[in-house]
Design a protein around this motif. Sequence first.
Motif, mmCIF file in Angstrom:
data_model
loop_
_atom_site.group_PDB
_atom_site.id
_atom_site.type_symbol
_atom_site.label_atom_id
_atom_site.label_comp_id
_atom_site.label_asym_id
_atom_site.label_seq_id
_atom_site.Cartn_x
_atom_site.Cartn_y
_atom_site.Cartn_z
ATOM 1 N N ASP A 293 62.466 20.078 -64.694
ATOM 2 C CA ASP A 293 62.021 20.806 -63.297
ATOM 3 C C ASP A 293 62.516 20.083 -62.189
ATOM 4 O O ASP A 293 61.839 19.344 -61.547
ATOM 5 C CB ASP A 293 60.441 20.763 -63.519
ATOM 6 C CG ASP A 293 59.991 21.595 -62.478
ATOM 7 O OD1 ASP A 293 60.369 22.441 -61.965
ATOM 8 O OD2 ASP A 293 58.770 21.217 -62.013
ATOM 9 N N ARG B 171 71.145 18.950 -68.031
ATOM 10 C CA ARG B 171 70.763 19.765 -66.791
ATOM 11 C C ARG B 171 72.174 20.667 -66.805
ATOM 12 O O ARG B 171 71.814 21.888 -66.169
ATOM 13 C CB ARG B 171 70.566 19.004 -65.602
ATOM 14 C CG ARG B 171 69.192 18.470 -65.806
ATOM 15 C CD ARG B 171 68.684 17.820 -64.531
ATOM 16 N NE ARG B 171 68.502 18.961 -63.282
ATOM 17 C CZ ARG B 171 69.007 18.923 -62.300
ATOM 18 N NH1 ARG B 171 69.906 18.032 -61.688
ATOM 19 N NH2 ARG B 171 68.722 19.853 -61.429
ATOM 20 N N LEU C 67 71.865 34.154 -66.801
ATOM 21 C CA LEU C 67 71.097 34.965 -66.379
ATOM 22 C C LEU C 67 70.993 35.760 -65.199
ATOM 23 O O LEU C 67 70.692 36.923 -64.946
ATOM 24 C CB LEU C 67 69.381 34.306 -66.313
ATOM 25 C CG LEU C 67 69.111 33.465 -67.552
ATOM 26 C CD1 LEU C 67 67.721 32.563 -67.535
ATOM 27 C CD2 LEU C 67 68.576 34.542 -68.976
ATOM 28 N N GLN C 68 71.454 35.094 -64.147
ATOM 29 C CA GLN C 68 72.003 35.815 -62.956
ATOM 30 C C GLN C 68 72.901 36.761 -62.991
ATOM 31 O O GLN C 68 72.810 38.038 -62.633
ATOM 32 C CB GLN C 68 72.430 34.725 -62.074
ATOM 33 C CG GLN C 68 72.460 35.341 -60.549
ATOM 34 C CD GLN C 68 72.754 34.214 -59.670
ATOM 35 O OE1 GLN C 68 73.039 32.912 -59.870
ATOM 36 N NE2 GLN C 68 72.736 34.467 -58.464
ATOM 37 N N ALA D 176 64.470 22.687 -70.495
ATOM 38 C CA ALA D 176 64.693 22.685 -68.999
ATOM 39 C C ALA D 176 64.055 21.539 -68.322
ATOM 40 O O ALA D 176 63.211 20.801 -69.115
ATOM 41 C CB ALA D 176 64.224 23.970 -68.423
ATOM 42 N N HIS E 194 72.749 28.307 -68.357
ATOM 43 C CA HIS E 194 71.698 29.135 -68.707
ATOM 44 C C HIS E 194 71.312 29.829 -67.631
ATOM 45 O O HIS E 194 71.492 31.226 -67.613
ATOM 46 C CB HIS E 194 70.735 28.351 -69.622
ATOM 47 C CG HIS E 194 70.055 29.404 -70.432
ATOM 48 N ND1 HIS E 194 68.767 30.064 -69.824
ATOM 49 C CD2 HIS E 194 69.917 30.014 -71.708
ATOM 50 C CE1 HIS E 194 68.279 30.910 -70.691
ATOM 51 N NE2 HIS E 194 69.004 30.997 -71.920
ATOM 52 N N ALA E 195 70.959 29.265 -66.644
ATOM 53 C CA ALA E 195 70.493 29.914 -65.481
ATOM 54 C C ALA E 195 71.645 30.852 -64.585
ATOM 55 O O ALA E 195 71.444 31.949 -64.562
ATOM 56 C CB ALA E 195 70.212 28.807 -64.329
ATOM 57 N N ALA E 196 73.031 30.414 -64.788
ATOM 58 C CA ALA E 196 73.872 31.300 -64.150
ATOM 59 C C ALA E 196 74.143 32.654 -65.126
ATOM 60 O O ALA E 196 74.343 33.547 -64.422
ATOM 61 C CB ALA E 196 75.333 30.468 -64.469
ATOM 62 N N THR F 42 80.397 29.139 -60.508
ATOM 63 C CA THR F 42 79.472 30.209 -59.931
ATOM 64 C C THR F 42 79.974 30.333 -58.448
ATOM 65 O O THR F 42 79.353 31.072 -57.936
ATOM 66 C CB THR F 42 77.935 29.436 -60.144
ATOM 67 O OG1 THR F 42 78.202 28.151 -59.543
ATOM 68 C CG2 THR F 42 77.447 29.505 -61.497
ATOM 69 N N GLU G 294 71.311 23.834 -68.753
ATOM 70 C CA GLU G 294 70.454 24.433 -68.121
ATOM 71 C C GLU G 294 70.943 25.241 -67.007
ATOM 72 O O GLU G 294 70.484 26.578 -66.752
ATOM 73 C CB GLU G 294 69.385 23.655 -67.615
ATOM 74 C CG GLU G 294 68.032 24.191 -66.797
ATOM 75 C CD GLU G 294 67.074 23.360 -66.208
ATOM 76 O OE1 GLU G 294 66.313 23.824 -65.746
ATOM 77 O OE2 GLU G 294 67.173 21.859 -66.550
ATOM 78 N N PHE G 295 72.078 24.497 -66.298
ATOM 79 C CA PHE G 295 72.637 25.210 -65.204
ATOM 80 C C PHE G 295 73.559 26.371 -65.705
ATOM 81 O O PHE G 295 73.385 27.627 -65.113
ATOM 82 C CB PHE G 295 73.665 24.203 -64.577
ATOM 83 C CG PHE G 295 74.434 24.726 -63.275
ATOM 84 C CD1 PHE G 295 73.664 24.729 -62.060
ATOM 85 C CD2 PHE G 295 75.541 25.464 -63.351
ATOM 86 C CE1 PHE G 295 74.528 25.124 -60.847
ATOM 87 C CE2 PHE G 295 76.327 26.034 -62.204
ATOM 88 C CZ PHE G 295 75.695 25.787 -61.036
#
Length: 436
Positions: free
Chosen positions: A198, A51, A61-62, A196, A57-59, A237, A54-55
């Motif tokens: 969920d 994760r 994208l933001q 990912a 990756h999400a950052a 972040t 994944e974290f």
Amino acid sequence: MKKVTVFWFRRDLRLEDNNGLAHALRQSDPVLPVFIFDKNILDQLDNKADRRVEFIHAALLQMQEQLLGRGSSLHVLYDTPLGAFRQLLKQYEITAVFTNRDYERYAIDRDEAIRTLLQEHNIPFQSFKDQVIFDQNEVVKDDGKPYTVFTPYSRKWLSVLANNPVTHYDDKKQRNHFLQQSPITIPGLRSIGFQAVDQPFPSQDLPKALLQHYGERRDFPSIAGTSKLGVHLRFGTISIRKILQQALPLSNSFVNELIWRDFYQMICWHFPQIGQGRAFRPAYDLIRWRNNEEEFEKWKTGQTGYPIVDAGMRELNATGFMHNRVRMIVASFLSKHLLIDWRWGEAYFAEKLLDYDFASNNGGWQWAAGSGCDAAPYFRVFNPTLQAKKFDPEGKYISKWVPEINDFGYPEPIVNHEMARMRCLGFYSKALKNSE
């Protein structure tokens, strides 16, 4: 080729209040924002549903969404750092590389390798303080030596802060000094070998009420009394300066935790041997650990027969989080009750914790084992039963994670506390005597 200043994101995944980025944006050449999914690190991760990846990756994208709004794009590479910079050198005329400092052994070696590569092309490499409030030699003794005991370090830290209030690095005039370019596609998680999960990530919010009651609630795992900001601070972040600014007027206890974080990062920087798997106190490397693999497995899976220990390990395995008080209990239990090398536990936490940070994890484990700087003395052995009564008096935390506690199927204690305590004292004292 386009002339660019490269800003290399690592533990600072945000555009706001980012020290190194603010300095990069003041250069004459436009800034190319770069992130590298480091194969040297990712290839060592066995869990492809990690994760933390994944974290990140999400950052990314933001950040990409914010950059697209400014006519720019994040350049994300999946490579070793050296390989990635060799690619960038072929694509752009790089005039300088800016980044923020990291204090871990691997990061220091990585940055030296990149600095050497860039020197061959006469490209300056500049790094800045961002993930801590004070770094390197900013908080040291009067004789210039680093502190190894927390309390005097914290007093000096606060006095340095009083004379050097934190500054923010938001340069609105330079907001759009990023390289104007078409969007560059960010590799998907699957394309770098991950998937990912969920589950939601902790919020970035730091409620005023949490800060006001932090001191009296932080030790009770059944209460939502901690911030869970660890993962955001780990990957940057959120700005450490912003968090300090929010905490200063409301909670000395919370500020104290931020000081501990700086303390362990600076121990990591001043004493690189801890990054090589060695005890901070060399004598503790002489302990002859029992290292019973069957008992280690029971500890990992939450089957020790000590409910507070089992609850903590099950929470970790299920969520990637463990309450800080419980982290101390389970670490003490492994190293002192079971006499299993603290490095085994450190490595397991490194694998499982969403907020894993080498300096804090190593510091916490060595504190619990007695081998670290300013550690709990080896003869202080937590009684997990008494810890449960004190910090989970109604058993709410335990019953959540160990629902079968009153069933016949729940295991008997793996070891008797008093016997384990005496055995620990014998093992430790023998090792320390041999070091004299």
